[in-house]
Design a protein around this motif. Structure first.
Motif, mmCIF file in Angstrom:
data_model
loop_
_atom_site.group_PDB
_atom_site.id
_atom_site.type_symbol
_atom_site.label_atom_id
_atom_site.label_comp_id
_atom_site.label_asym_id
_atom_site.label_seq_id
_atom_site.Cartn_x
_atom_site.Cartn_y
_atom_site.Cartn_z
ATOM 1 N N GLU A 1 2.274 -2.181 4.614
ATOM 2 C CA GLU A 1 1.784 -0.812 4.726
ATOM 3 C C GLU A 1 2.961 0.149 4.744
ATOM 4 O O GLU A 1 3.792 0.127 5.649
ATOM 5 C CB GLU A 1 0.937 -0.628 5.980
ATOM 6 C CG GLU A 1 0.367 0.764 6.123
ATOM 7 C CD GLU A 1 -0.331 1.221 4.843
ATOM 8 O OE1 GLU A 1 0.161 2.191 4.224
ATOM 9 O OE2 GLU A 1 -1.334 0.603 4.451
ATOM 10 N N SER B 1 -7.569 2.436 -0.305
ATOM 11 C CA SER B 1 -6.541 1.504 -0.771
ATOM 12 C C SER B 1 -6.310 0.384 0.235
ATOM 13 O O SER B 1 -6.026 -0.757 -0.140
ATOM 14 C CB SER B 1 -5.236 2.262 -1.025
ATOM 15 O OG SER B 1 -4.203 1.386 -1.418
ATOM 16 N N GLU C 1 0.842 -1.197 0.000
ATOM 17 C CA GLU C 1 0.000 0.000 0.000
ATOM 18 C C GLU C 1 0.878 1.248 0.000
ATOM 19 O O GLU C 1 1.646 1.480 0.920
ATOM 20 C CB GLU C 1 -0.895 -0.017 1.241
ATOM 21 C CG GLU C 1 -2.132 0.851 1.131
ATOM 22 C CD GLU C 1 -1.819 2.325 1.084
ATOM 23 O OE1 GLU C 1 -2.199 2.985 0.093
ATOM 24 O OE2 GLU C 1 -1.177 2.822 2.037
#
Length: 308
Positions: free
Chosen positions: A228, A212, A205
């Motif tokens: 992340e 998202s 991401e």
């Protein structure tokens, strides 16, 4: 910077990231103009850059080699005692992680060392294998840095997602095997079609948008890996039962660019890491108002740069 909210200024959960007054700018490089009497290995005129973090060298993280998670966490461009690139001069202290930059590397490429270092670390966290279907959400500078590095991992498929078609074209030029615009394509259907209905193996991401994150939790297969990377302007609410009871996912974070600069400097210098077109507009310092206007992205620029 104010858009980062609690992340930068702190809140009831986390301390302030910045220590004002400070001079911003963490993606920069320059030439040595003065050295301390005990400095060795460098000369006046050397072209240098450094990791964004200035580790203390004393905390448990530094002593175990994980300096990028240093507890005091000194940062160039965020803390009063460590000038950022908008200063006339920057002092690299003895704890700075300094790297030499080839003098013949064009500035427009050299300025990507720091962001590409962060991109590399995020991709490394994912531990991509040749059988993986990898999705990278976001094709800004950092997302494209991830794409060009991830392409070298020779995954089964490398998918780039973004809302801007021109960025998706750049992602394909940088090595993405597929590029989808979620506003025009049913991304879930496409990924499921590619994976026999299982979902992608890895989702990185890189947008900083809540949508998202939610999208990624839907696209990823059971026992998949979610990395992340982004900084968010506010909280993201998701159904955590997806992470645990439903899919048993590995959720990984990615912070800064530890041990990445030497590889990135070499990769950019040799052309293994693609950079063409990421910095297409440059400005003199006296054009700073125009530069900030272009930095908003409204003219299609991914990044802009000040050139001496």
């Amino acid at each position: 910077m104010p858009a980062w909210g609690g992340y930068v200024l702190g809140d009831e959960i986390q301390p302030s990231w910045v220590k004002p007054p400070f001079i911003p700018g963490h993606e920069f490089l320059g030439h040595v103009v003065e050295m301390g009497r005990n400095v060795k290995g460098y000369e006046i005129g050397d072209r240098l850059t450094a990791d964004q973090i200035v580790p203390c060298g004393e905390c448990r993280f530094c002593k175990s080699g994980r300096y990028w998670m240093c507890q005091p966490h000194g940062m160039h461009g965020f803390h009063a005692e460590f000038n950022g690139g908008m200063a006339e001069y920057v002092r690299y202290t003895k704890n700075a992680i300094v790297h030499k930059v080839p003098k013949d590397l064009p500035l427009e490429k050299a300025l990507l060392i720091e962001p590409y270092g962060c991109s590399k670390h995020a991709v490394d966290r994912a531990n991509i294998q040749c059988t993986d279907v990898v999705v990278i959400s976001g094709a800004g500078t950092l997302g494209l840095g991830m794409v060009t590095y991830a392409a070298l991992k020779n995954a089964k498929a490398l998918v780039s997602l973004d809302m801007a078609d021109d960025r998706l074209e750049k992602a394909k030029a940088f090595g993405a095997t597929h590029a989808f615009n979620p506003s025009k394509v049913d991304v879930n259907a496409e990924i499921m079609k590619m994976t026999d209905g299982y979902g992608c193996d890895i989702y990185i991401e890189a947008t900083g948008h809540t949508s998202s994150v939610i999208q990624g939790l839907g696209l990823i297969r059971k026992l998949g890996t979610f990395v992340e990377f982004s900084v968010f302007s506010g909280p993201t609410n998701v159904d955590w039962s997806i992470i645990g009871d439903r899919k048993e996912l590995d959720i990984l974070g990615s912070h800064l660019s530890p041990y990445c600069f030497p590889y990135v400097i070499d990769g950019i210098s040799k052309g293994a890491l693609k950079t063409d077109g990421l910095i297409r507009t440059t400005f003199k310092l006296e054009e700073w108002e125009k530069a900030y206007d272009y930095a908003s992205g409204k003219y299609g620029d991914l990044k802009v740069a000040f050139i001496p």
